[in-house]
Design a protein around this motif. Sequence first.
Motif, PDB file in Angstrom:
ATOM      1  N   LEU A  50       0.769  -1.318   0.070  1.00  0.00           N
ATOM      2  CA  LEU A  50       0.045   0.077  -0.092  1.00  0.00           C
ATOM      3  C   LEU A  50       0.790   1.492  -0.045  1.00  0.00           C
ATOM      4  CD1 LEU A  50      -2.663   1.284   0.112  1.00  0.00           C
ATOM      5  CD2 LEU A  50      -2.808   1.191   2.634  1.00  0.00           C
ATOM      6  N   LEU A  51       1.884   1.234   0.682  1.00  0.00           N
ATOM      7  CA  LEU A  51       2.833   2.319   0.612  1.00  0.00           C
ATOM      8  C   LEU A  51       3.542   2.315  -0.599  1.00  0.00           C
ATOM      9  CD1 LEU A  51       4.785   1.731   4.138  1.00  0.00           C
ATOM     10  CD2 LEU A  51       3.541   3.677   3.491  1.00  0.00           C
ATOM     11  N   GLY A  52       3.608   1.380  -1.335  1.00  0.00           N
ATOM     12  CA  GLY A  52       4.257   1.394  -2.697  1.00  0.00           C
ATOM     13  C   GLY A  52       3.339   2.021  -3.462  1.00  0.00           C
ATOM     14  N   LEU A  53       1.985   1.828  -3.558  1.00  0.00           N
ATOM     15  CA  LEU A  53       0.985   2.330  -4.186  1.00  0.00           C
ATOM     16  C   LEU A  53       0.845   3.678  -3.960  1.00  0.00           C
ATOM     17  CD1 LEU A  53      -1.641   2.219  -6.308  1.00  0.00           C
ATOM     18  CD2 LEU A  53      -2.936   1.673  -4.377  1.00  0.00           C
ATOM     19  N   ILE A  54       0.714   4.318  -2.750  1.00  0.00           N
ATOM     20  CA  ILE A  54       0.691   5.747  -2.505  1.00  0.00           C
ATOM     21  C   ILE A  54       1.770   6.448  -3.160  1.00  0.00           C
ATOM     22  CG2 ILE A  54       0.704   7.276  -0.658  1.00  0.00           C
ATOM     23  CD1 ILE A  54      -0.735   5.259   1.116  1.00  0.00           C
ATOM     24  N   ALA A  55       3.157   5.738  -3.008  1.00  0.00           N
ATOM     25  CA  ALA A  55       4.451   6.289  -3.580  1.00  0.00           C
ATOM     26  C   ALA A  55       4.178   6.534  -4.919  1.00  0.00           C
ATOM     27  CB  ALA A  55       5.494   5.701  -3.267  1.00  0.00           C
ATOM     28  N   ILE A  56       3.611   5.504  -5.958  1.00  0.00           N
ATOM     29  CA  ILE A  56       3.480   5.785  -7.242  1.00  0.00           C
ATOM     30  C   ILE A  56       2.618   6.693  -7.618  1.00  0.00           C
ATOM     31  CG2 ILE A  56       2.548   4.131  -9.316  1.00  0.00           C
ATOM     32  CD1 ILE A  56       5.208   3.236  -8.411  1.00  0.00           C
TER      33      ILE A  56
END
Length: 331
Positions: A5-11
Amino acid sequence: MEPALLGLIAIVTLALIFDFINGFHDTANAIATSVATRVLTPQQAIAMAAVLNVVGALTGTAVAKTISSDIVPQEYATLELVGAALVSAIIWNLFTWWKGLPSSSSHALIFSLVGAGVAAGGWDIIIPKGVIKTLQGLFYSPILGFVTPIILMALVSWLFLRWMKPAAVTRNFRVLQILSAAFMAYSHGRNDAQKTMGIITFALSAYFGTQYDHVPLWVILSAATAMGLGTAMGGWRIIKTMGFKVVDLKPVDGFVAETSAALIIDGASTLGIPVSTTHTISSSIMGVGTTKGFKKVKWQVAGKIVQAWIFTIPTCLALGWAMYRLVGLLS
């Protein structure tokens, strides 16, 4: 919070940063001719472009669907792939902005996505239909952008210029150029903002493991807002190149160039073709210039612009590939 989820937010954040950069990088597309002809002050032109970029971004998703599902299949979507493509496109955008070259943000993103896709799964996973559609837009939009203003200028000359006094021409076309600049800003938002919508939708497919056949409303609104804010910041290096260094423009020239480019971009958006607004308006300005005489166009500057067009595809392919490999080494 889970790492994915952190990765998605970063993307998503990275995609909106790209859209913001796209806004100030491509501001010149909509307003350079209006500023050059002094029809609008820079502040007026940027404010108008910012608002109409947002309006245009809210009016369709055909281009976004091309980006999200017709370049790399959604089943191959990963956050690493999307992140690599975005970083690659941002690097190229910032480099060409620094150099004052009006390169294509659209093709930077698309061919960065192709490069990252090749690194992830080889050429076999790349969907030919979407790439061919993009290449067709890349090839035909500058040609149409060059030819259309020549035809339109001939029509304008026959209808108005042959009998209207020069002072009346300037006065009337100052008003008309405001309308053409507004149309150009609207069409720019309608095509360019959708690329970011598409890449965010692609990232959502990676995270949720499902294929999206629509663009979520929050994605549309956030991409439109990011582009509008970026446009409000302006891109003065490129505005100077586009508006002042290619050809000496008058209000009638600006009207013809902007109207021609906007018609081409708007038509491409309806067909779901991701074209370069930069390529289109640049070639339209050159086309208008040739109606004044071949020597009136500063072909040395035009040549530098063409070089940026040519180098965007191989550079972003290589950058996208390299960024994906780098992400793999770091993860």
